[in-house]
Scaffold this active site. Sequence first.
Site, PDB file in Angstrom:
ATOM      1  N   GLU A   1       0.832  -1.203   0.000  1.00  0.00           N
ATOM      2  CA  GLU A   1       0.000   0.000   0.000  1.00  0.00           C
ATOM      3  C   GLU A   1       0.873   1.261   0.000  1.00  0.00           C
ATOM      4  OE1 GLU A   1      -4.156   1.021   2.317  1.00  0.00           O
ATOM      5  OE2 GLU A   1      -2.478   0.160   3.401  1.00  0.00           O
ATOM      6  N   PHE A   2       0.364   2.346  -0.584  1.00  0.00           N
ATOM      7  CA  PHE A   2       1.045   3.648  -0.634  1.00  0.00           C
ATOM      8  C   PHE A   2       2.423   3.563  -1.297  1.00  0.00           C
ATOM      9  CE2 PHE A   2      -1.457   3.827   3.451  1.00  0.00           C
ATOM     10  CZ  PHE A   2      -2.568   4.407   2.859  1.00  0.00           C
ATOM     11  N   ARG A   3       2.569   2.600  -2.143  1.00  0.00           N
ATOM     12  CA  ARG A   3       3.849   2.370  -2.845  1.00  0.00           C
ATOM     13  C   ARG A   3       5.006   2.088  -1.882  1.00  0.00           C
ATOM     14  NH1 ARG A   3       1.972   2.738  -7.575  1.00  0.00           N
ATOM     15  NH2 ARG A   3       3.885   2.120  -8.616  1.00  0.00           N
ATOM     16  N   LEU A   4       4.646   1.565  -0.697  1.00  0.00           N
ATOM     17  CA  LEU A   4       5.697   1.148   0.243  1.00  0.00           C
ATOM     18  C   LEU A   4       6.106  -0.280  -0.121  1.00  0.00           C
ATOM     19  CD1 LEU A   4       4.161   2.524   3.586  1.00  0.00           C
ATOM     20  CD2 LEU A   4       5.873   3.575   2.110  1.00  0.00           C
ATOM     21  N   HIS A   5       6.422  -0.442  -1.388  1.00  0.00           N
ATOM     22  CA  HIS A   5       6.742  -1.773  -1.891  1.00  0.00           C
ATOM     23  C   HIS A   5       7.941  -2.341  -1.145  1.00  0.00           C
ATOM     24  CE1 HIS A   5       4.031  -0.406  -4.839  1.00  0.00           C
ATOM     25  NE2 HIS A   5       4.897   0.377  -5.451  1.00  0.00           N
TER      26      HIS A   5
END
Length: 203
Positions: free
Chosen positions: A180-184
């Site tokens: 989520e939220f590009r907290l890859h």
Amino acid sequence: MNTYQGFNKQELNYSDPLELFNSWFEEAKKLEINDPNAMALATANKEGFPNVRMVLLKGVDTGLVFYTNNNSQKGVELDQNSNAAICFHWKSIRKQVRFKGKVSIINSEESDSYFNSRPRGSRIGAIVSKQSSILESPKTFAEEYEKYSKENENKDLTRPDYWVGFRLIPSEVEFWLNSEFRLHQRLRFKLDSNVWTKNYLYP
Ligand SMILES: Cc1cc2nc3c(=O)[nH]c(=O)nc-3n(C[C@H](O)[C@H](O)[C@H](O)COP(=O)(O)O)c2cc1C
């Protein structure tokens, strides 16, 4: 699917990246609609100019095995420069795996055995195709295919020596998973004096 995902405990326990790869690959095989074994293979020529195309993964052992025509563009490049990279992206599970390593031709018995397991039509295609050479028209290839099929109707087909398997032995493998939220999340395995070391990387 949950938008937030992290590596689970078992995934973090693997000391060999190919074990983690196999576990993700099994997951992808269940969900990917087409060709979960499709991978982008990047090569470079002797000037270092990159090139990339898709091939199919046909075996996982000490490395990743794929088959192709050794006279093709990729075959020529791998002969000039054995360093290569491979990338999988499974859209269905939102995961990516990248490999870097050296590629070499597998032994001929292994290539024979895979070649012989293929449908007759695919074997004829592999024999007849001068992969990556200029073709006058698709009709020419269809005619060559038909001609070869007729002339060899009841004959055993043997693997041509230009159609071979290659194995990329990884020295670096990176696992990426969507969060989520590009907290890859990225987990990289690097081979250091024959021992795999693991690190997270900023996404
Ligand atoms: C999904 C997919 C799988 C492919 N699998 C293979 C393969 O296993 N072996 C192969 O030689 N070409 C395969 N191809 C074709 C290659 O992408 C490429 O067109 C061909 O090998 C010639 O590449 P080259 O000129 O760079 O050597 C595949 C293409 C796609 C789209």
